[in-house]
Design an enzyme around this catalytic site. Sequence first.
Site, mmCIF file in Angstrom:
data_model
loop_
_atom_site.group_PDB
_atom_site.id
_atom_site.type_symbol
_atom_site.label_atom_id
_atom_site.label_comp_id
_atom_site.label_asym_id
_atom_site.label_seq_id
_atom_site.Cartn_x
_atom_site.Cartn_y
_atom_site.Cartn_z
ATOM 1 N N CYS A 115 0.817 -1.230 0.000
ATOM 2 C CA CYS A 115 0.000 0.000 0.000
ATOM 3 C C CYS A 115 0.844 1.271 0.000
ATOM 4 C CB CYS A 115 -0.934 0.019 1.200
ATOM 5 S SG CYS A 115 -2.188 -1.275 1.134
ATOM 6 N N HIS A 256 -3.388 7.007 3.698
ATOM 7 C CA HIS A 256 -3.833 5.804 3.009
ATOM 8 C C HIS A 256 -5.255 5.511 3.467
ATOM 9 C CE1 HIS A 256 -4.187 1.939 1.328
ATOM 10 N NE2 HIS A 256 -4.048 1.276 2.448
ATOM 11 N N ASN A 286 -10.631 0.894 -0.172
ATOM 12 C CA ASN A 286 -9.164 0.875 -0.056
ATOM 13 C C ASN A 286 -8.609 0.375 -1.391
ATOM 14 O OD1 ASN A 286 -6.508 -0.082 0.341
ATOM 15 N ND2 ASN A 286 -6.883 -0.658 2.476
#
Lengths: 329, 329
Positions: A115, A256, A286
């Site tokens: 990520c 994030h 996400n």
Amino acid sequence: MNRKVKIVGMGSYLPKRLIESTEIDKMIGAESGWSEKKSGVKQRYFVSDETATYMGAKAANKAVENAGLCLSDIDCIISASGTNEQAIPCNASLIQKHLGLQSSGIPCFDVNSTCLSFVSALDMVSYAVDAGKYEKVLIVSSEISSVGLNWKQRESSILFGDGAVAVVLSAANNTSKILSSHMETYSEGAHLSEIRGGGTKLHPRIYSEQTAEEFLFDMDGRAIFKLSYKLLPDFLDRLFKGTGLTIADINMVIPHQASASAMKIIRKKLGVKEERFMNIIDRYGNMIAASIPLALHEAVIQGRIKRGDTILLLGTSAGLSIGGILLEY
Amino acid sequence: MNRKVKIVGMGSYLPKRLIESTEIDKMIGAESGWSEKKSGVKQRYFVSDETATYMGAKAANKAVENAGLCLSDIDCIISASGTNEQAIPCNASLIQKHLGLQSSGIPCFDVNSTCLSFVSALDMVSYAVDAGKYEKVLIVSSEISSVGLNWKQRESSILFGDGAVAVVLSAANNTSKILSSHMETYSEGAHLSEIRGGGTKLHPRIYSEQTAEEFLFDMDGRAIFKLSYKLLPDFLDRLFKGTGLTIADINMVIPHQASASAMKIIRKKLGVKEERFMNIIDRYGNMIAASIPLALHEAVIQGRIKRGDTILLLGTSAGLSIGGILLEY
């Protein structure tokens, strides 16, 4: 340590297929409204016929146009994604091909820290740009999470979405710079979020009904959050060290988009108000490494960031890593 | 553009299982001696119980020891491999865990440009080291090719081996530097060597007897060589440009160990004698990204390179890319 670089263009591509959370509820046999309540994700996009590098090229074209440039101005292409389209070759080459740059010679390689891949790629290449090696770098984060979700593991599967974001990074003069960057990896958490199969350890040939879950995403969200939350204060101290800045100087935090609940707690821990904390998880979920650049892009589109603003990119990733960049946009 | 960096330590790990080419001949039903004659590979190592990140950690420990350092001196770990151990997380985190550094916070990420991954990682991070961001970087190339070979495709499968090499890169003072680096990617050749499956495009769940070959390495060696050979002269001009050096100034060429026949033709094209061209393919095969650092390590061990020598790292990779680094060792 300052690096004179400037984000001069951004673009995104979202899959054609929009999936409402109520559709997810039906799929997993949950009460209508459960997955949105649990994850904070109202909707996300899932690929139908799109591939990751096709999406990446679409986003890249938009980013280059947004920068007022031509593809021929680009002198490096980095894919910064947590997922790969094929085992070999790297995504960046396949993106170059989709862009019609197959005979251009533009160097292509991938950077992967799950990520945080976008943050790692931006950080690493900024030194090369600052030193004059490259002038206009295309960083592309394109992710397909949907193919690897384990719908039996509700808490993780309801969080994710697919899509691509591209950024053009340029050498800069006086304005726009990276002020600081920092990353820490604690592999004590390496197995808290993973897909164990698909690589050389568990080759696809062992795929069967019995091993199927080895090839799907497996996450202990609670343990990840606990570890990240513990690491955050010291991490931030080290990221801000020497900049003369504190969190109060940050015009916008671009986190994030891990999960709505985690983001809420992190925001409060930072002591930052909602208007200075980009939260787009309700519309996209996400999107792995594409989440941070998408939130940045949205912040610019919505007029919530302007040139000269001080921005904090901040995230955690499988690994377990925590990383961030302080930049003057 | 010079970067003051120095390779201060190297180490390798080879799997316990040594495979002679006669064994390969039996396996593929060829006449004894055929595969060695065809590939120039006498032997190679294949993993039995070793994983890529286990091998990577073994090599890393040796590299750090070889550098006269401790693991606690390392401030960045990069996995520079063309193959992944798991789909998620990145190899570097898993290597950190095997090294017992799970609570260290040392940043970990992966760089991938297939066979050129080591060259790309060394190039990229050298700017960060030169700028003072990192002092001692561990670059680890650990590859398991054996699990993905297609034994029905004899020409490619007889070439490869497994193993790991690690390098410690340090900030340097006056001696030792990177003099130039250059990479070009021509994705017109992106599908000339690939493993189409295993990523998000062809997920392991579609694995079956019918699709098995999609998950194995597929290479058109002849086409790759033809394209690479055509690109080489202009590529070298651009790599050497501004250095004031020519190929005659190079003390040792460290080529990617692609195949014995290709290496022979490339060596002649460069106009370099055998003693100035590392060729170790007979004992290890093509070890993907680990080939270049292994050949460099062997050159040092054999006393064929000494401090101050001018070295050319040179290779091609799936993508198709051609890349190189000129360095003062």
